[in-house]
Design an enzyme around this catalytic site. Structure first.
Site, PDB file in Angstrom:
ATOM      1  NE  ARG A  87      11.307-104.260 -39.735  1.00 14.56           N
ATOM      2  CZ  ARG A  87      10.740-105.604 -39.113  1.00 14.56           C
ATOM      3  NH1 ARG A  87      10.795-105.842 -37.967  1.00 14.56           N
ATOM      4  NH2 ARG A  87      10.801-106.570 -40.590  1.00 14.56           N
ATOM      5  CG  HIS A 131       5.722-107.172 -41.487  1.00 13.90           C
ATOM      6  ND1 HIS A 131       6.556-106.662 -40.688  1.00 13.90           N
ATOM      7  CD2 HIS A 131       4.591-108.207 -41.079  1.00 13.90           C
ATOM      8  CE1 HIS A 131       6.677-107.321 -39.899  1.00 13.90           C
ATOM      9  NE2 HIS A 131       5.216-108.301 -39.662  1.00 13.90           N
ATOM     10  CD  GLU A 176       8.756-112.781 -37.752  1.00 15.03           C
ATOM     11  OE1 GLU A 176       7.403-112.977 -37.378  1.00 15.03           O
ATOM     12  OE2 GLU A 176       8.525-111.956 -36.460  1.00 15.03           O
ATOM     13  CG  ASN A 302      11.839-110.143 -35.796  1.00 14.83           C
ATOM     14  OD1 ASN A 302      12.621-108.867 -36.185  1.00 14.83           O
ATOM     15  ND2 ASN A 302      10.487-110.051 -36.927  1.00 14.83           N
ATOM     16  CE1 TYR A 304       8.226-110.989 -32.150  1.00 15.45           C
ATOM     17  CE2 TYR A 304       7.580-109.914 -30.017  1.00 15.45           C
ATOM     18  CZ  TYR A 304       7.658-109.920 -31.857  1.00 15.45           C
ATOM     19  OH  TYR A 304       7.211-108.881 -32.234  1.00 15.45           O
ATOM     20  CD  GLU A 372       8.661-107.981 -36.030  1.00 18.59           C
ATOM     21  OE1 GLU A 372       8.111-108.485 -35.715  1.00 18.59           O
ATOM     22  OE2 GLU A 372       8.401-107.439 -37.014  1.00 18.59           O
TER      23      GLU A 372
HETATM   24  O1  AZF Z   1       3.110-111.173 -32.770  1.00 19.78           O
HETATM   25  C1  AZF Z   1       3.570-109.823 -32.802  1.00 19.78           C
HETATM   26  C2  AZF Z   1       4.770-109.687 -33.803  1.00 19.78           C
HETATM   27  N1  AZF Z   1       5.436-110.687 -34.483  1.00 19.78           N
HETATM   28  N2  AZF Z   1       6.806-110.506 -35.047  1.00 19.78           N
HETATM   29  C3  AZF Z   1       5.563-110.155 -36.720  1.00 19.78           C
HETATM   30  C4  AZF Z   1       4.911-108.829 -36.721  1.00 19.78           C
HETATM   31  O2  AZF Z   1       3.652-108.458 -37.852  1.00 19.78           O
HETATM   32  C5  AZF Z   1       3.954-109.405 -35.021  1.00 19.78           C
HETATM   33  O3  AZF Z   1       2.158-107.997 -35.129  1.00 19.78           O
END
Ligand code: AZF
Length: 467
Positions: A87, A131, A176, A302, A304, A372
Site C-alpha cells: 500500500r 495521504h 483518514e 486503520n 491502533y 494500517e
Molecule cells: O501514526 C501512525 C500512522 N497512522 N495512520 C496514518 C499514518 O500516516 C501514520 O504514520
C-alpha cells in the site's frame, strides 16, 4: 452477525482464510523525499515541516527514506517479507505541481517505475490517492475548506486512474479524512496547522464530496476495486455515566464518515451540533449524499488503540492517569495496560471490538481490509546488528489474533497491511517515532529488517499465526 466456522485453526496455529491478503503500507510524504525533485510542487507538509516549531526536532520530509531513489530496495524488502500487496500513496503535487491543470510527466514516470517494479515482483499495488500531502497551491486557495476542492480532487483521480489504472490492484481514495479535517483544521497539530472548528467541519464534508467524485473518476478509468480508508475509534466508557459521552465521541470520529457513506446522512446524535456535524453547519446541498454514497468495493480500516473515557470527579480534580478533555470529561490511561512510544494503549481485543461492534453492522458483507495497524517503540540496533523489537512482535501477534477472532465472528476481513514497511517521517513527531518492520538508519539510509519483520514474514508464508 452469523457465526461462521471454517477450518481456520489447527491445534498449534490460527490459520487465516485462503487468499487472505498480507501487505505492508507507507505514504508518499513519509518515505519518498525528493521534495522538489523532477518538477514536484510543494505540498502543505513541505511548508508545515519547514515552519519552526511544528515538527519535533525540526524534522522534515526533504529526504525521509529517500524512496524516491531507493524504491528498488523497498520492493526487495517487500519480496523478503513475502507480502502479496504494497500500500503506497501518490504525491498529488508530484503529479500535478499546483494541484490543478498541468501534469508533471516526470512525476508520472516515477510512479510508473514503482508500480511496474511491484508488478514485476508479483506484488499487488494498492494505491492511496491522498495521504495528506495537499499541493500548497490548493491550500492557498482554501484547501479542504473550499468546496471546489471536490472537483480538483476528481480531476486528479481521473489522471491517476488513466495513468496507472491498468496495473493498480485496488484504489483507496482518501487516507483518514478525519485526521485531515480535525487534526489539520481543528486542533492544528498537522498541516495546514489551522485551529478553526468551522473550517474543520466544512473540510469534513468537502473531503467526502471529493471522495465521491474520485470514486466516479476511477470507475471511468480503471477496473480495479475502489474503497476509502477510515481511522475509526473505539471509545470505552469506564462508568455508565460516561457511556453517552463515549457515543458522542464515536459519532464525531466514526459516524461523520460511516453514516454519510453508507447511510446517506450525518449522525443523528450530532444533529444541532454545528461544530461537528456538516449538516448542522449548513454544508449539505441537494445531491451531495448521492455523490458521497457512491458504492464501494471495500472499506479500509486503520486502527491502533482504544480510548478510555470517564467523567471528571465532582471536585474537578483529574486523578492519576486522567486527562481533562472537556468541562466534565476525562480520557483515561488505565493502569496495567502497556503503552507504546506514542503513548498509545496496547489492547488487542479492541480491534476485534471495532470490527464486530462498529464496522460489521455498517458494512455487512462488504469486504474489509485492515489498511494500517502497527506500533511504535524505542528501537535500537544491537552490537551484533539486530533490532530485537519484541514489543512490536507482541503487539503484532496480539492484534492478528484479534483480527482472526473477528473473522471467526463473521466479519469479512480480507487482508491486513502492517504499518509500516519502513521507519519513516511520523508527521509532527518527525523521525523520533519508529513504526517500521524495517529499521532505517536515516544518516546512511541503510535498511535493516527487524525481528518483527522476520516474524511477519513467517506469518505471511504460513498464512497463519503460531499460537
Ligand atoms: O501514526 C501512525 C500512522 N497512522 N495512520 C496514518 C499514518 O500516516 C501514520 O504514520
Amino acid at each position: 452477525m452469523p457465526r461462521r466456522y471454517f477450518p481456520m485453526s489447527t491445534d498449534d496455529q490460527l490459520r487465516f482464510p485462503d487468499g487472505f491478503l498480507w501487505g505492508a503500507a507507507t505514504a508518499a510524504y513519509q518515505i519518498e523525499g525528493g521534495a522538489d525533485a523532477e518538477g514536484k510542487g510543494p505540498s502543505i507538509w513541505d511548508t508545515f515541516s519547514h515552519t519552526p516549531g511544528k515538527v519535533f526536532h525540526g524534522d522534515n520530509g526533504d529526504v525521509a527514506c529517500d524512496s524516491f531513489h531507493r524504491y528498488g530496495e523497498d520492493i526487495a524488502l517487500l519480496k523478503r517479507l513475502g507480502v502479496g500487496s504494497y500500500r503506497l500513496s501518490l504525491s498529488w503535487p508530484r503529479i500535478q505541481p499546483t494541484g490543478r491543470g498541468e501534469v508533471n510527466a516526470k512525476g508520472l514516470d516515477y510512479y510508473n517505475r514503482v508500480i511496474d517494479g511491484l508488478v514485476e515482483a508479483g506484488i499487488e499495488p494498492s494505491v492511496t490517492l491522498y495521504h495528506w500531502d495537499l499541493p500548497q497551491a490548493l491550500q492557498d486557495a482554501g484547501g479542504w475548506a473550499n468546496r471546489d476542492i471536490a472537483d480538483w480532487f476528481g480531476e486528479f483521480a481521473a489522471i491517476a486512474g488513466e495513468a496507472f489504472g491498468d496495473r493498480v490492484s485496488r484504489w483507496i481514495t482518501l487516507n483518514e479524512p478525519w485526521v485531515v479535517a480535525h487534526v489539520g483544521y481543528r486542533d492544528g497539530r498537522h498541516a495546514p496547522g489551522i485551529q478553526d472548528p468551522a473550517l474543520a467541519v466544512a473540510a469534513n464534508h468537502h473531503l467526502l464530496l471529493a471522495h465521491g467524485n474520485a470514486v466516479s473518476a476511477l470507475r471511468a478509468s480503471s477496473a480495479a476495486p475502489v474503497g476509502i480508508t477510515l481511522n475509526l475509534t473505539v471509545e470505552r466508557p469506564v462508568t455508565p455515566e460516561a457511556a453517552a459521552h463515549a457515543a458522542v465521541l464515536e459519532a464525531r470520529q466514526n459516524g461523520v464518515y460511516l453514516d454519510p457513506i453508507f447511510h446517506g446522512r450525518y449522525p443523528e446524535l450530532l444533529d444541532g451540533d454545528a461544530s461537528f456535524s456538516p449538516a448542522a453547519a449548513g454544508h449539505v446541498r441537494d445531491g451531495d449524499f448521492e455523490i458521497i454514497g457512491a458504492p464501494l468495493d471495500f472499506l479500509g480500516v486503520n486502527f491502533y488503540a482504544p480510548h478510555y473515557v470517564g467523567m471528571l470527579h465532582a471536585d474537578g480534580e483529574p486523578r492519576r492517569g486522567e486527562t481533562v478533555t472537556g468541562p466534565d470529561t476525562v480520557s483515561i490511561q488505565p493502569d496495567g495496560l502497556p503503552i507504546t512510544a506514542m503513548n498509545w494503549l496496547v489492547e488487542p481485543g479492541s480491534i476485534r471490538e471495532l470490527l464486530t461492534r462498529i464496522v460489521a453492522p455498517v458494512t455487512g458483507a462488504l469486504p474489509v481490509y485492515i489498511t494500517e495497524n502497527g506500533s511504535s517503540w524505542h528501537d535500537y540496533v544491537t552490537q551484533d546488528g539486530q533490532v530485537n523489537d519484541l514489543e512490536r512482535i507482541a503487539y503484532l501477534r496480539g492484534h492478528l489474533a484479534a483480527v482472526h477472532g473477528a473473522i471467526a465472528d463473521g466479519v469479512p476481513v480480507k487482508g491486513y497491511f502492517a504499518w509500516s514497511l519502513l521507519d519513516n517521517f511520523e508527521w509532527a513527531e518527525g523521525y523520533a517515532k519508529r513504526f517500521g518492520l524495517v529499521y532505517v538508519d536515516f544518516a546512511t539510509q541503510e535498511r535493516l529488517l527487524k525481528r518483527s519483520g522476520e516474524v511477519y514474514a513467517s506469518i505471511v508464508a504460513a498464512n497463519a499465526l503460531p499460537k
